[in-house]
Design a protein around this motif. Structure first.
Motif, PDB file in Angstrom:
ATOM      1  N   MET A 133      16.851  17.841  28.886  1.00 19.18           N
ATOM      2  CA  MET A 133      16.492  17.194  30.148  1.00 19.18           C
ATOM      3  C   MET A 133      16.713  15.690  30.042  1.00 19.18           C
ATOM      4  SD  MET A 133      15.438  17.756  33.224  1.00 19.18           S
ATOM      5  CE  MET A 133      14.823  19.427  33.044  1.00 19.18           C
ATOM      6  N   PRO A 134      17.575  15.115  30.895  1.00 18.28           N
ATOM      7  CA  PRO A 134      17.835  13.677  30.807  1.00 18.28           C
ATOM      8  C   PRO A 134      16.697  12.843  31.386  1.00 18.28           C
ATOM      9  CG  PRO A 134      19.018  14.596  32.664  1.00 18.28           C
ATOM     10  CD  PRO A 134      18.367  15.756  31.959  1.00 18.28           C
ATOM     11  N   ILE A 136      15.607  10.415  34.057  1.00 17.51           N
ATOM     12  CA  ILE A 136      16.114  10.014  35.369  1.00 17.51           C
ATOM     13  C   ILE A 136      15.368   8.811  35.940  1.00 17.51           C
ATOM     14  CG2 ILE A 136      16.893  12.349  35.894  1.00 17.51           C
ATOM     15  CD1 ILE A 136      14.495  12.578  37.810  1.00 17.51           C
ATOM     16  N   ARG A 137      14.270   8.413  35.310  1.00 16.90           N
ATOM     17  CA  ARG A 137      13.507   7.291  35.843  1.00 16.90           C
ATOM     18  C   ARG A 137      14.269   5.976  35.711  1.00 16.90           C
ATOM     19  NH1 ARG A 137       8.079   9.046  32.673  1.00 16.90           N
ATOM     20  NH2 ARG A 137       9.729   9.418  31.123  1.00 16.90           N
ATOM     21  N   ASN A 138      15.202   5.927  34.767  1.00 15.85           N
ATOM     22  CA  ASN A 138      16.000   4.713  34.566  1.00 15.85           C
ATOM     23  C   ASN A 138      17.330   4.768  35.299  1.00 15.85           C
ATOM     24  OD1 ASN A 138      13.925   4.554  32.683  1.00 15.85           O
ATOM     25  ND2 ASN A 138      15.151   3.454  31.203  1.00 15.85           N
ATOM     26  N   PHE A 139      17.555   5.833  36.051  1.00 16.05           N
ATOM     27  CA  PHE A 139      18.847   5.980  36.721  1.00 16.05           C
ATOM     28  C   PHE A 139      19.029   4.865  37.764  1.00 16.05           C
ATOM     29  CE2 PHE A 139      21.680   7.781  39.984  1.00 16.05           C
ATOM     30  CZ  PHE A 139      22.765   8.123  39.187  1.00 16.05           C
ATOM     31  N   PRO A 140      20.234   4.295  37.873  1.00 16.76           N
ATOM     32  CA  PRO A 140      20.472   3.196  38.823  1.00 16.76           C
ATOM     33  C   PRO A 140      20.621   3.694  40.265  1.00 16.76           C
ATOM     34  CG  PRO A 140      22.500   3.713  37.668  1.00 16.76           C
ATOM     35  CD  PRO A 140      21.428   4.555  37.035  1.00 16.76           C
ATOM     36  N   PHE A 141      19.501   4.092  40.840  1.00 17.94           N
ATOM     37  CA  PHE A 141      19.537   4.681  42.177  1.00 17.94           C
ATOM     38  C   PHE A 141      20.073   3.699  43.229  1.00 17.94           C
ATOM     39  CE2 PHE A 141      16.392   7.538  40.183  1.00 17.94           C
ATOM     40  CZ  PHE A 141      16.936   8.753  40.549  1.00 17.94           C
ATOM     41  N   ARG A 142      19.783   2.420  43.073  1.00 18.01           N
ATOM     42  CA  ARG A 142      20.276   1.448  44.052  1.00 18.01           C
ATOM     43  C   ARG A 142      21.803   1.432  44.063  1.00 18.01           C
ATOM     44  NH1 ARG A 142      17.593  -4.389  44.375  1.00 18.01           N
ATOM     45  NH2 ARG A 142      15.965  -3.010  45.181  1.00 18.01           N
ATOM     46  N   LYS A 329      23.259  17.090  32.246  1.00 17.41           N
ATOM     47  CA  LYS A 329      22.476  16.642  31.096  1.00 17.41           C
ATOM     48  C   LYS A 329      22.611  15.135  30.856  1.00 17.41           C
ATOM     49  CE  LYS A 329      22.307  20.979  28.524  1.00 17.41           C
ATOM     50  NZ  LYS A 329      20.926  21.266  28.878  1.00 17.41           N
ATOM     51  N   TYR A 330      23.480  14.486  31.611  1.00 16.14           N
ATOM     52  CA  TYR A 330      23.701  13.058  31.429  1.00 16.14           C
ATOM     53  C   TYR A 330      23.023  12.214  32.512  1.00 16.14           C
ATOM     54  CZ  TYR A 330      27.364  14.596  28.214  1.00 16.14           C
ATOM     55  OH  TYR A 330      28.059  15.186  27.188  1.00 16.14           O
ATOM     56  N   LEU A 464      12.296  21.264  20.503  1.00 17.06           N
ATOM     57  CA  LEU A 464      11.582  20.225  21.224  1.00 17.06           C
ATOM     58  C   LEU A 464      12.563  19.172  21.741  1.00 17.06           C
ATOM     59  CD1 LEU A 464       8.498  19.668  18.872  1.00 17.06           C
ATOM     60  CD2 LEU A 464       8.710  21.234  20.813  1.00 17.06           C
ATOM     61  N   GLY A 465      12.582  18.979  23.034  1.00 16.04           N
ATOM     62  CA  GLY A 465      13.393  17.925  23.630  1.00 16.04           C
ATOM     63  C   GLY A 465      12.569  16.656  23.766  1.00 16.04           C
ATOM     64  N   PHE A 466      13.203  15.526  23.550  1.00 17.74           N
ATOM     65  CA  PHE A 466      12.486  14.246  23.622  1.00 17.74           C
ATOM     66  C   PHE A 466      13.129  13.253  24.583  1.00 17.74           C
ATOM     67  CE2 PHE A 466      15.519  14.208  20.125  1.00 17.74           C
ATOM     68  CZ  PHE A 466      16.288  13.087  20.413  1.00 17.74           C
ATOM     69  N   SER A 467      14.315  13.567  25.096  1.00 18.02           N
ATOM     70  CA  SER A 467      15.095  12.582  25.844  1.00 18.02           C
ATOM     71  C   SER A 467      14.438  12.148  27.148  1.00 18.02           C
ATOM     72  CB  SER A 467      16.499  13.120  26.119  1.00 18.02           C
ATOM     73  OG  SER A 467      16.439  14.416  26.686  1.00 18.02           O
TER      74      SER A 467
END
Length: 493
Positions: A133-134, A136-142, A329-330, A464-467
Motif C-alpha cells: 500500500m503506497p 498517498i498523504r504526500n501525493f501532490p494533489f494540487r 503501488k506507486y 508486514l507492509g510499512f510504506s
C-alpha cells in the motif's frame, strides 16, 4: 402518516445534512426521510405551496425537487389531485425497492472453481501493516488537479470517450521512456498495452497464451493472485523453491514442455529476494531451450535501486518475455491502470481479448491525466520522494521490529521496498499464525499470513507492509502486534 409528521422528519434531516445548495439539500433530505415512512396506505405529500411556506423557501425550488423525485420514481404526481408516495413501495438507503421480494436461502450451484476465485483476495490486507500500500498523504494533489484542468481544456469532451486502441499514445510513450531508462530495456511504444490491473494482465496471459493443462513454473513461495488464478484456469502449476539468487532454475530441468515461467525477479514476493543477473540469464536460456514464455511481474521495481537490477525484459534477446507493470503501488491505488509490454506480434491478440472482456481500453480520462502528469515530470519526482521516504520508514520498521518482535520472529536477507516477511522462530508453535489472524480479526485488524504463499516446505509468520505508515504509526502497530502475539501465545500454551 400525517403531513405534519412527514414535515417533522424532513426538518430533522435538513438539520443534519451539510449541503450549501438549498435545492440539493431539500432533495437529499426528502430522500433520507423516505426510508423512515411506515405506510399502510398511499401517502399524499404536502403541496409545494404549503411546504414552501412551512420551510421558508421558494415554491419554484420545491417544484424542481418534486419533479426530480417524480422522474426517479419516488413520487407519483397526479394532475388535480397532488403528489403521492405509494404504500406498496419500500425505500432502503434512499433507493426504490419492491416490497414483495421473497427472502430465502437458494443454492445456486456455482462451479467448483468459483470457490478458488473467492479466495483470491482474502489475503489483501488494507489496514495495519498493509502490504503493497503506497503512501498517498504526500501525493501532490494540487499538481494533479492543475494537470486535470489543463488536460480538460486542451482535449475537451473526447477525453470521456472510449476506444479500442492499445492505450493512449502519450501514456504508452511515457511508459516506454520510463522503462527504458530505469529498467535498462530497449522497447518501443507499440509494444505497450494498457490494462486495468496486474490481475487483468495475468488473466489475459492465461487466456491468450495458455491452454488447460499447460505447465506453468512459479516460485515457492508464490504470489497468490497468480497462483490461484492460473489454477482456476486448469493450468498445471509447478512451484520451485528459491535460493539467495531467486528461483532455482536448475530444478526445472525435469519439467517437460513448460509453457511459461512466472517470476517476480526485482523483489520476489513475499521473500524480498532480488534475483541476480546470472540467474535471470539462466531463466532466459531455459525459456529459449524449451520454447517457453517468461512472465516478469515487476510490481515494485521502480522503488528499488536500479543498479545491478536490470529487468529480464532488458536481457532477453529472444523476445520471450511478457512484462507486467503497474501504477497502483506507486501513486494512487484507485487509479486502476497497469500495463503489459509484449513482443509486437502479440499486441493485437492481447488487445482483442482485453476489448472482448472489457468492451474497450481502460478509462481514456485517467490515461490522459496520467500521461500528462508523467510528461511534466511530476510522476518520477514523486517516485524519487517515495524512494527516500520508504527507506526512512524501513529503518524505523527495523528499529521497532528489534524492540517489539525480535523475540518471536526473524527476518531473512532481503531487498526492502514496501513490505517484509517475518518468520516465526522454531520455538514458536506454527498454530500461532492461524490463531493470531483470528485474534486480530476480533479487533478489526487484518494480518497477512505468510503460510498462504507456500505450496510445500511451508514457513509460518506474517508479511508486514510499512510504506503507508509514518514513524508513529509503525511504532503503535508494533506495540499492538506484540500484545496480540503475547495474548495468543498465552492462550495456546
Amino acid at each position: 402518516m400525517k403531513q405534519n409528521e412527514f414535515i417533522q422528519l424532513l426538518n430533522l434531516q435538513l438539520a443534519q445534512i451539510q449541503e450549501k445548495k438549498l435545492r440539493t439539500k431539500i432533495y437529499l433530505a426528502i430522500k433520507a426521510t423516505l426510508p423512515q415512512l411506515k405506510l399502510q396506505q398511499d401517502f399524499k405529500c404536502p403541496s409545494t405551496r404549503f411546504l414552501s411556506e412551512t420551510l421558508g423557501v421558494s415554491r419554484d425550488t420545491l417544484e424542481k425537487v418534486y419533479a426530480q423525485l417524480e422522474q426517479e420514481g419516488f413520487f407519483l404526481r397526479i394532475k388535480g389531485k397532488g403528489t403521492f408516495i405509494r404504500a406498496q413501495q419500500t425505500f432502503t438507503n434512499s433507493r426504490l425497492t419492491v416490497s414483495h421480494t421473497i427472502e430465502r436461502e437458494i443454492d445456486y450451484q456455482l462451479p467448483e472453481n468459483i470457490e478458488n476465485l473467492e479466495q483470491l483476495f482474502f489475503d489483501q490486507n488494507l489496514n495495519f501493516f498493509a502490504d503493497g500500500m503506497p503512501e498517498i498523504r504526500n501525493f501532490p494533489f494540487r499538481k494533479w488537479y492543475e494537470n486535470e484542468k489543463n488536460v480538460l481544456n486542451q482535449e475537451g469532451l473526447k477525453i470521456f470517450l472510449k476506444d479500442n486502441e492499445a492505450g493512449d499514445t502519450l501514456l504508452r510513450e511515457q511508459i516506454t521512456q520510463l522503462i527504458n531508462l530505469h529498467r535498462n530495456t530497449t522497447i518501443s511504444a507499440d509494444q505497450v498495452l494498457i490494462v486495468n490491473s496486474t490481475q487483468q494482465a495475468l488473466y489475459l496471459c492465461g487466456r491468450v497464451l495458455f491452454s488447460p493443462q499447460d505447465k506453468i513454473i512459479l516460485e515457492n513461495p508464490y504470489y497468490s493472485g497468480a497462483y490461484i488464478l492460473f489454477k482456476s484456469m486448469g493450468l498445471d502449476l509447478h512451484c520451485i523453491n528459491l535460493d539467495s539468487e531467486g528461483l532455482k532454475i536448475q530444478e526445472c530441468a525435469q519439467i517437460s514442455n513448460p509453457k511459461a515461467v512466472y517470476v517476480t525477479p526485482a523483489n520476489q514476493y513475499p521473500s524480498g529476494i532480488q534475483m541476480g543477473e546470472q540467474r535471470k540469464k539462466q531463466i532466459i536460456e531455459y525459456a529459449e531451450k524449451n520454447n517457453s514464455y517468461i512472465i516478469e511481474d515487476d510490481y515494485d521495481a521502480l522503488l528499488l535501486n536500479k543498479s545491478k537490477n536490470t529487468a529480464i525484459l532488458g536481457l532477453d534477446p529472444y523476445q520471450r518475455t511478457i512484462y507486467l507493470g503497474l501504477f497502483s503501488k506507486y501513486i494512487l491505488p484507485s487509479l486502476r491502470l497497469s500495463y503489459l509490454i509484449v513482443p509486437k506480434a502479440l499486441v493485437e491478440p492481447f488487445k482483442r481479448y482485453r476489448n472482448y472482456i472489457d468492451g474497450s481500453a481502460p478509462s481514456k480520462y485517467f490515461q490522459m491525466l496520467l500521461a500528462n502528469f508523467m510528461q511534466k515530470g511530476h510522476y518520477f519526482e514523486y517516485l524519487r520522494q517515495m524512494q527516500q521516504l520508504y527507506l526512512q520508514r524501513y529503518q524505523y520498521f527495523i528499529h521497532y521490529y528489534d524492540l517489539y518482535l525480535a523475540d518471536f520472529c526473524f527476518i531473512k536477507d532481503h531487498h526492502p521496498s514496501m513490505q517484509i516477511a517475518c518468520y516465526f522462530k522454531t520455538e514458536i508453535p506454527v498454530t500461532l499464525e492461524g490463531a493470531l489472524v483470528k485474534g486480530a480479526e476480533l479487533k478489526g485488524i487484518a494480518l497477512t499470513a505468510l503460510s498462504q504463499f507456500y505450496e510445500f516446505d511451508i514457513e509460518y509468520g506474517f508479511v508486514l507492509g510499512f510504506s503507508s505508515l509514518n514513524h508513529t504509526e509503525i511504532r503503535l502497530c508494533m506495540v499492538q502486534l506484540r500484545e496480540l502475539i503475547q495474548n495468543e501465545l498465552a492462550r495456546l500454551t
